[in-house]
Design a protein around this motif. Structure first.
Motif, PDB file in Angstrom:
ATOM      1  N   PHE A  42       0.864  -1.176   0.000  1.00  0.00           N
ATOM      2  CA  PHE A  42       0.000   0.000   0.000  1.00  0.00           C
ATOM      3  C   PHE A  42       0.899   1.224   0.000  1.00  0.00           C
ATOM      4  O   PHE A  42       1.805   1.345   0.827  1.00  0.00           O
ATOM      5  N   TRP A  43       0.655   2.128  -0.942  1.00  0.00           N
ATOM      6  CA  TRP A  43       1.405   3.379  -1.040  1.00  0.00           C
ATOM      7  C   TRP A  43       0.654   4.445  -0.263  1.00  0.00           C
ATOM      8  O   TRP A  43      -0.510   4.746  -0.570  1.00  0.00           O
ATOM      9  N   THR A  44       1.287   5.014   0.754  1.00  0.00           N
ATOM     10  CA  THR A  44       0.655   6.053   1.572  1.00  0.00           C
ATOM     11  C   THR A  44       0.809   7.437   0.959  1.00  0.00           C
ATOM     12  O   THR A  44       0.231   8.400   1.469  1.00  0.00           O
ATOM     13  N   GLY A  45       1.598   7.538  -0.087  1.00  0.00           N
ATOM     14  CA  GLY A  45       1.975   8.837  -0.638  1.00  0.00           C
ATOM     15  C   GLY A  45       3.372   9.210  -0.187  1.00  0.00           C
ATOM     16  O   GLY A  45       4.008  10.085  -0.769  1.00  0.00           O
ATOM     17  N   GLU A  46       3.847   8.517   0.837  1.00  0.00           N
ATOM     18  CA  GLU A  46       5.201   8.737   1.349  1.00  0.00           C
ATOM     19  C   GLU A  46       5.969   7.438   1.548  1.00  0.00           C
ATOM     20  O   GLU A  46       7.188   7.423   1.499  1.00  0.00           O
ATOM     21  N   GLN A  47       5.248   6.357   1.823  1.00  0.00           N
ATOM     22  CA  GLN A  47       5.895   5.080   2.114  1.00  0.00           C
ATOM     23  C   GLN A  47       5.210   3.943   1.371  1.00  0.00           C
ATOM     24  O   GLN A  47       3.993   3.967   1.167  1.00  0.00           O
ATOM     25  N   ILE A  48       6.022   2.948   1.014  1.00  0.00           N
ATOM     26  CA  ILE A  48       5.492   1.680   0.548  1.00  0.00           C
ATOM     27  C   ILE A  48       5.401   0.805   1.785  1.00  0.00           C
ATOM     28  O   ILE A  48       6.402   0.553   2.457  1.00  0.00           O
ATOM     29  N   VAL A  49       4.165   0.381   2.108  1.00  0.00           N
ATOM     30  CA  VAL A  49       3.926  -0.392   3.319  1.00  0.00           C
ATOM     31  C   VAL A  49       3.511  -1.808   2.940  1.00  0.00           C
ATOM     32  O   VAL A  49       2.678  -2.004   2.059  1.00  0.00           O
ATOM     33  N   MET A  50       4.106  -2.775   3.626  1.00  0.00           N
ATOM     34  CA  MET A  50       3.754  -4.181   3.479  1.00  0.00           C
ATOM     35  C   MET A  50       3.457  -4.716   4.863  1.00  0.00           C
ATOM     36  O   MET A  50       3.824  -4.092   5.861  1.00  0.00           O
ATOM     37  N   ALA A  51       2.805  -5.857   4.927  1.00  0.00           N
ATOM     38  CA  ALA A  51       2.507  -6.453   6.223  1.00  0.00           C
ATOM     39  C   ALA A  51       2.509  -7.968   6.095  1.00  0.00           C
ATOM     40  O   ALA A  51       2.234  -8.513   5.023  1.00  0.00           O
ATOM     41  N   THR A  52       2.817  -8.614   7.197  1.00  0.00           N
ATOM     42  CA  THR A  52       2.804 -10.068   7.256  1.00  0.00           C
ATOM     43  C   THR A  52       2.624 -10.484   8.704  1.00  0.00           C
ATOM     44  O   THR A  52       2.715  -9.654   9.613  1.00  0.00           O
ATOM     45  N   ALA A  53       2.390 -11.758   8.910  1.00  0.00           N
ATOM     46  CA  ALA A  53       2.290 -12.271  10.277  1.00  0.00           C
ATOM     47  C   ALA A  53       3.602 -12.006  11.011  1.00  0.00           C
ATOM     48  O   ALA A  53       4.683 -12.116  10.431  1.00  0.00           O
ATOM     49  N   ALA A  54       3.508 -11.660  12.273  1.00  0.00           N
ATOM     50  CA  ALA A  54       4.717 -11.403  13.066  1.00  0.00           C
ATOM     51  C   ALA A  54       5.615 -12.631  13.141  1.00  0.00           C
ATOM     52  O   ALA A  54       6.822 -12.508  13.342  1.00  0.00           O
ATOM     53  N   THR A  55       5.029 -13.813  12.944  1.00  0.00           N
ATOM     54  CA  THR A  55       5.785 -15.070  13.022  1.00  0.00           C
ATOM     55  C   THR A  55       6.304 -15.547  11.675  1.00  0.00           C
ATOM     56  O   THR A  55       6.938 -16.607  11.603  1.00  0.00           O
TER      57      THR A  55
END
Length: 161
Positions: A42-55
């Motif tokens: 996801f592009w916030t307009g300032e950062q490319i953000v990714m997410a995944t399980a903490a494990t």
């Protein structure tokens, strides 16, 4: 590459970043071997953000070796092909619950009912997630239909003229 050049490349790639929901993330595994995995972005307009399980295994690998590369592309032929290549440093934040940008990325591809179901399932599945951002150190945007191609291709094409 300096910050101004990076900012210009990202600004030129804004349309691709605004509509993209997937990328390929390259990193070095704990065994020292390279990995490339598809990952939602996801592009916030300032950062490319990714997410995944903490494990997820990639979280431990990125914590140990944060150097990464990302490839984001779109288009189905030479005239419409665009691509963004990013090299940089991954920053991890372990969060309780679901990373908001993870849900925002999913909303790009779902109608309201599907998005709500996806969110319910995520909230049931993830008690903690890793939020991953990339601090760009090098960025290049290509728009093949507009002639914005890698230098080596431009040089080869120039030889043919």
């Amino acid at each position: 590459m300096d910050r101004e050049q990076i900012a210009r490349e990202l600004a030129d790639a804004h349309e691709l970043l605004d509509r993209a929901s997937m990328a390929r993330l390259a990193y070095e595994g704990l065994d020292g071997l390279p990995r490339v995995v598809p990952i939602g972005i996801f592009w916030t307009g300032e950062q490319i953000v990714m997410a995944t399980a903490a494990t997820a295994p990639k979280v431990r690998a990125l914590a140990a070796r944060p150097e990464v590369a990302l490839s984001i592309d779109a288009g189905d032929g030479p005239g419409s092909a665009t691509a963004l290549s990013v090299r940089g440093i991954a920053h991890l934040t372990i969060m309780d619950g679901v990373v908001p940008e993870y849900l925002a990325a999913a909303r790009k591809n779902f109608d309201a009912e599907q998005a709500a179901e996806f969110e319910r399932n995520c909230r049931a599945m993830y008690d903690r997630m890793a939020r991953i951002t990339v601090e760009p150190r090098w960025v290049r945007f290509y728009d093949f239909g507009a002639g914005r191609v890698p230098r080596f291709l431009a040089d080869l094409a120039a030889k043919m003229r």
